[in-house]
Design an enzyme around this catalytic site. Structure first.
Site, PDB file in Angstrom:
ATOM      1  N   PRO A   9       0.785  -1.228   0.000  1.00  0.00           N
ATOM      2  CA  PRO A   9       0.000   0.000   0.000  1.00  0.00           C
ATOM      3  C   PRO A   9       0.824   1.289   0.000  1.00  0.00           C
ATOM      4  CG  PRO A   9      -0.170  -1.147   2.115  1.00  0.00           C
ATOM      5  CD  PRO A   9       0.481  -2.086   1.158  1.00  0.00           C
ATOM      6  N   ASN A  10       0.362   2.233  -0.802  1.00  0.00           N
ATOM      7  CA  ASN A  10       0.901   3.599  -0.886  1.00  0.00           C
ATOM      8  C   ASN A  10       2.231   3.717  -1.631  1.00  0.00           C
ATOM      9  OD1 ASN A  10      -1.264   4.783   0.725  1.00  0.00           O
ATOM     10  ND2 ASN A  10      -0.351   3.674   2.440  1.00  0.00           N
ATOM     11  N   ARG A  17       3.993  11.131  -1.654  1.00  0.00           N
ATOM     12  CA  ARG A  17       3.925  10.851  -0.209  1.00  0.00           C
ATOM     13  C   ARG A  17       5.261  11.169   0.469  1.00  0.00           C
ATOM     14  NH1 ARG A  17       4.714   4.415   1.156  1.00  0.00           N
ATOM     15  NH2 ARG A  17       3.980   5.134   3.176  1.00  0.00           N
ATOM     16  N   TYR A  22      10.652   9.294   1.665  1.00  0.00           N
ATOM     17  CA  TYR A  22      10.711   8.334   0.551  1.00  0.00           C
ATOM     18  C   TYR A  22      11.349   8.897  -0.719  1.00  0.00           C
ATOM     19  CZ  TYR A  22       7.610   5.772   3.622  1.00  0.00           C
ATOM     20  OH  TYR A  22       7.086   5.112   4.706  1.00  0.00           O
ATOM     21  N   ASN A  73       8.251  -5.382  -1.175  1.00  0.00           N
ATOM     22  CA  ASN A  73       8.146  -4.293  -0.209  1.00  0.00           C
ATOM     23  C   ASN A  73       6.680  -4.299   0.236  1.00  0.00           C
ATOM     24  OD1 ASN A  73       7.945  -2.034   1.306  1.00  0.00           O
ATOM     25  ND2 ASN A  73       8.906  -0.649  -0.175  1.00  0.00           N
ATOM     26  N   ALA A  76       3.258  -0.941   4.664  1.00  0.00           N
ATOM     27  CA  ALA A  76       2.728  -0.996   6.040  1.00  0.00           C
ATOM     28  C   ALA A  76       2.393  -2.426   6.473  1.00  0.00           C
ATOM     29  CB  ALA A  76       1.498  -0.102   6.153  1.00  0.00           C
ATOM     30  N   HIS A  79       4.599  -4.753   8.861  1.00  0.00           N
ATOM     31  CA  HIS A  79       4.579  -4.727  10.315  1.00  0.00           C
ATOM     32  C   HIS A  79       3.327  -5.372  10.922  1.00  0.00           C
ATOM     33  CE1 HIS A  79       7.624  -1.917   9.135  1.00  0.00           C
ATOM     34  NE2 HIS A  79       6.731  -1.071   8.645  1.00  0.00           N
ATOM     35  N   ASP A  86       2.866 -16.016   5.771  1.00  0.00           N
ATOM     36  CA  ASP A  86       2.453 -17.401   5.526  1.00  0.00           C
ATOM     37  C   ASP A  86       2.427 -17.724   4.030  1.00  0.00           C
ATOM     38  OD1 ASP A  86       2.242 -17.922   8.199  1.00  0.00           O
ATOM     39  OD2 ASP A  86       0.057 -17.855   8.292  1.00  0.00           O
ATOM     40  N   GLU A  97      13.401  -8.853   0.899  1.00  0.00           N
ATOM     41  CA  GLU A  97      12.559  -7.758   1.397  1.00  0.00           C
ATOM     42  C   GLU A  97      13.270  -6.423   1.135  1.00  0.00           C
ATOM     43  OE1 GLU A  97      12.561  -7.815   5.672  1.00  0.00           O
ATOM     44  OE2 GLU A  97      10.763  -6.567   5.832  1.00  0.00           O
ATOM     45  N   HIS A  99      12.955  -2.125   1.717  1.00  0.00           N
ATOM     46  CA  HIS A  99      12.309  -0.918   2.240  1.00  0.00           C
ATOM     47  C   HIS A  99      13.071   0.285   1.732  1.00  0.00           C
ATOM     48  CE1 HIS A  99       9.610  -3.204   4.677  1.00  0.00           C
ATOM     49  NE2 HIS A  99      10.639  -3.927   5.076  1.00  0.00           N
ATOM     50  N   ILE A 100      12.323   1.237   1.192  1.00  0.00           N
ATOM     51  CA  ILE A 100      12.938   2.440   0.626  1.00  0.00           C
ATOM     52  C   ILE A 100      13.610   3.239   1.740  1.00  0.00           C
ATOM     53  CG2 ILE A 100      12.402   4.614  -0.568  1.00  0.00           C
ATOM     54  CD1 ILE A 100       9.925   2.957  -1.767  1.00  0.00           C
ATOM     55  N   SER A 101      12.901   3.387   2.853  1.00  0.00           N
ATOM     56  CA  SER A 101      13.447   4.142   3.990  1.00  0.00           C
ATOM     57  C   SER A 101      14.189   3.189   4.934  1.00  0.00           C
ATOM     58  CB  SER A 101      12.296   4.816   4.759  1.00  0.00           C
ATOM     59  OG  SER A 101      11.454   3.830   5.347  1.00  0.00           O
ATOM     60  N   ARG A 106      13.308   4.560  12.382  1.00  0.00           N
ATOM     61  CA  ARG A 106      11.982   5.188  12.474  1.00  0.00           C
ATOM     62  C   ARG A 106      11.231   4.706  13.727  1.00  0.00           C
ATOM     63  NH1 ARG A 106       9.185   4.971   6.780  1.00  0.00           N
ATOM     64  NH2 ARG A 106       7.825   6.486   7.855  1.00  0.00           N
ATOM     65  N   ARG A 110       7.715   0.115  13.442  1.00  0.00           N
ATOM     66  CA  ARG A 110       8.283  -0.298  12.147  1.00  0.00           C
ATOM     67  C   ARG A 110       9.467  -1.253  12.318  1.00  0.00           C
ATOM     68  NH1 ARG A 110       5.681   3.260   8.420  1.00  0.00           N
ATOM     69  NH2 ARG A 110       5.160   5.176   9.502  1.00  0.00           N
TER      70      ARG A 110
HETATM   71  C1  DQA Z   1       8.248   1.164   3.731  1.00  0.00           C
HETATM   72  C2  DQA Z   1       8.370   1.346   5.226  1.00  0.00           C
HETATM   73  C3  DQA Z   1       7.036   1.029   5.922  1.00  0.00           C
HETATM   74  O1  DQA Z   1       7.165   1.184   7.324  1.00  0.00           O
HETATM   75  C4  DQA Z   1       5.956   1.967   5.419  1.00  0.00           C
HETATM   76  O2  DQA Z   1       4.710   1.642   5.996  1.00  0.00           O
HETATM   77  C5  DQA Z   1       5.882   2.032   3.938  1.00  0.00           C
HETATM   78  C6  DQA Z   1       7.105   1.966   3.146  1.00  0.00           C
HETATM   79  C7  DQA Z   1       9.530   1.580   2.992  1.00  0.00           C
HETATM   80  O3  DQA Z   1       9.649   1.211   1.825  1.00  0.00           O
HETATM   81  O4  DQA Z   1      10.375   2.279   3.548  1.00  0.00           O
HETATM   82  O5  DQA Z   1       4.814   2.212   3.380  1.00  0.00           O
HETATM   83  O6  DQA Z   1       8.053  -0.212   3.460  1.00  0.00           O
END
Ligand code: DQA
Length: 147
Positions: A9-10, A17, A22, A73, A76, A79, A86, A97, A99-101, A106, A110
Site C-alpha cells: 500500500p501507498n 507521499r 521516501y 516491499n 505498512a 509490520h 504465511d 525484502e 524498504h525504501i526508507s 523510524r 516499524r
Molecule cells: C516502507 C516502510 C514502511 O514502514 C511503510 O509503511 C511504507 C514503506 C519503505 O519502503 O520504507 O509504506 O516499506
C-alpha cells in the site's frame, strides 16, 4: 529467469507521499528502474502493486511454479501481516525484502517485520536503488553465484 517485484500500500504514491522520507522519485520512476534492471541482466521482471493485503497474498500464491524469485516491499503490511508471511512460506520461493526508507531509524512499530521472517535478505534505506540491488542479488543467488 523471472522475478516478481511486489509492492504494498501507498508505494504507488511515491513522489507525492512524504518526500522527506521516501524521496522525490515517482512510482513511474520505479517502474522504469525495474525495466532497466531487467534489460541490463537479460531477465524478466514483473511488477505488481496493491493497496489490498488479500491481493498481495493472491499474487504470491499465483507465483508458485511461475516465478523464480520475489522482491517484496509489503509497505505498512510489513509490520502487521502474518498472511503475507504465511503466503511467502507456502510458496517457498526465494524472496528479498526491500524498504525504501531505513525502517530501523523510524518509529518502534516499524521495527518488526513479519514478511522478513520468510526472506533470505533485507535491504533498507537505499531508496529505489534497493530494488535494483535486490534483483541483482536474487539473480546471482538463483544462478548459484552466491549462496
Ligand atoms: C516502507 C516502510 C514502511 O514502514 C511503510 O509503511 C511504507 C514503506 C519503505 O519502503 O520504507 O509504506 O516499506
Amino acid at each position: 529467469m523471472k522475478i516478481l517485484v511486489l509492492n504494498g500500500p501507498n508505494i504507488n504514491m511515491l513522489g507525492i507521499r512524504e518526500p522527506g522520507i521516501y524521496g522525490k522519485n515517482t512510482f513511474a520512476d520505479l517502474l522504469q528502474l525495474l525495466q532497466d534492471t531487467a534489460k541490463e541482466l537479460n531477465i524478466e521482471v514483473e511488477q505488481f502493486q496493491s493497496n489490498h493485503e488479500g491481493d498481495l497474498v493472491d499474487k504470491i500464491q499465483w507465483s508458485f511454479g511461475k516465478i523464480d524469485g520475489i522482491v517484496i516491499n509489503p509497505a505498512a503490511y510489513t509490520h502487521t501481516s502474518v498472511a503475507i508471511l504465511d503466503a511467502l512460506k507456502a510458496v517457498s520461493i526465494p524472496a528479498v525484502e526491500v524498504h525504501i526508507s531505513d525502517v530501523n531509524a523510524r518509529e518502534p512499530f516499524r521495527q518488526i517485520s513479519y514478511a522478513g521472517l520468510a526472506c533470505c535478505k533485507t535491504i533498507k534505506g537505499h531508496g529505489l536503488e534497493g530494488y535494483r540491488e535486490a534483483i541483482i542479488y536474487l539473480n546471482q543467488l538463483l544462478n548459484h553465484k552466491i549462496s
